[in-house]
Design an enzyme around this catalytic site. Structure first.
Site, PDB file in Angstrom:
ATOM      1  N   CYS A  31       0.833  -1.209   0.000  1.00 55.46           N
ATOM      2  CA  CYS A  31       0.000   0.000   0.000  1.00 55.46           C
ATOM      3  C   CYS A  31       0.867   1.258   0.000  1.00 55.46           C
ATOM      4  O   CYS A  31       1.552   1.548   0.981  1.00 55.46           O
ATOM      5  CB  CYS A  31      -0.919  -0.025   1.219  1.00 55.46           C
ATOM      6  SG  CYS A  31      -1.778   1.522   1.551  1.00 55.46           S
ATOM      7  N   CYS A  34       0.190   3.750   2.744  1.00 51.56           N
ATOM      8  CA  CYS A  34       0.663   3.206   4.026  1.00 51.56           C
ATOM      9  C   CYS A  34       2.153   3.486   4.214  1.00 51.56           C
ATOM     10  O   CYS A  34       2.600   3.816   5.317  1.00 51.56           O
ATOM     11  CB  CYS A  34       0.415   1.700   4.094  1.00 51.56           C
ATOM     12  SG  CYS A  34      -1.318   1.207   3.979  1.00 51.56           S
TER      13      CYS A  34
END
Length: 301
Positions: A31, A34
């Site tokens: 991600c 993230c």
């Protein structure tokens, strides 16, 4: 900061939050947002001097915990106090907004200075999201015909939720989406965001699609819509899992739409490769490699 699993969740989150607020960060290795948010949270944990504890949960590895919190997109952060969730946010927010979020719930105190070498940012990631975006925009504007530079800028815009800006930056190259894998991936992402917006409440829509699929496992339209909704909420691997269900039953459905969408997601989540010595092959992200193998096994079988 501590990595949390089902085995230590009760102790490290529930019990710990009875004494100190715990900020739970749901993330995944693939991600992009993230990887941007993580270093900021780690820096703030140090800066706040023990006023909160950071707990990280890999949503891919700990799907039971992600389901328990109703996580639909990542990154998602949930603040636990006295064993209960009291607030949260989604997406890679700038540092200032995260501070404002924390200051609403944490006891007052002075922020500590954090030296750059103490932050230990993840390789290749900028500490400041806006700075990274500005650099990518400048690179794209300096080389308007550089597909890789524009793609990196577009991806960062979408990771930050700046959909209108992304559409404006994509417009000059939109006609190339049919022939470019990178631009095709951006179009797929933008189409998914539009479809999700039209679908209304995501939880209600997911429930309706789940019911349709339960009634007919070959309802490929429902499966594709479900994959689009998951894609729009950054649930990349879950979206690819749904697309694989189509591919295992009909590889050529709607002129290969499931395969094209799957490949677009792989392009989106494949992180930039670090520089390597001449003649060497850069390492591949393990999640990307795994899902490439799964696609090959289905398509070539």
């Amino acid at each position: 900061m501590i990595d949390v699993t089902v085995e230590n969740f009760e102790q490290e989150v529930i019990e710990a939050s009875m004494h100190t607020p715990v900020l739970v960060d749901f993330w995944a290795p693939w991600c992009g947002p993230c990887r941007t948010l993580g270093p900021i949270l780690e820096k703030l944990e140090v800066a706040y001097g023990g006023r909160f504890k950071l707990a990280k949960i890999d949503s891919d590895q700990e799907q039971q915990l992600a389901g328990m919190f109703g996580v639909r997109s990542i990154p998602t952060c949930v603040l636990m106090v006295q064993g209960q969730p009291v607030d949260g946010f989604m997406g890679a927010l700038p540092e200032g907004q995260i501070k404002a979020f924390l200051d609403k719930h944490l006891p007052e105190g002075e922020l500590q200075d954090v030296q750059e070498d103490e932050q230990q940012p993840m390789p290749g990631m900028e500490d400041d999201i806006q700075t990274r975006l500005d650099k990518l925009r400048q690179a794209s504007e300096a080389q308007p015909d550089d597909e890789k530079a524009r793609f990196a800028y577009l991806r960062q815009l979408l990771e930050m939720g700046l959909e209108d800006d992304a559409r404006a930056a994509f417009a000059p190259v939109a006609v190339q989406a049919e022939t470019s894998v990178r631009y095709g991936a951006i179009k797929t992402w933008l189409d998914a965001l539009e479809a999700a917006r039209s679908a209304g409440d995501p939880n209600a829509r997911l429930a309706a699609l789940d019911a349709a699929i339960a009634a007919n496992k070959r309802d490929f339209e429902a499966r594709h819509q479900r994959a689009q909704l998951l894609l729009a909420h950054n649930q990349w691997t879950a979206a690819m899992d749904e697309l694989l269900e189509i591919l295992m039953r009909d590889r050529n459905w709607r002129d290969g739409l499931a395969r094209k969408t799957y490949i677009a997601i792989l392009e989106i989540i494949d992180p930039p490769k670090p520089p390597v010595a001449e003649g060497q092959i850069p390492p591949e992200d393990p999640t990307v490699a795994s899902y490439r193998r799964r696609l090959s096994s289905v398509v070539l079988s």
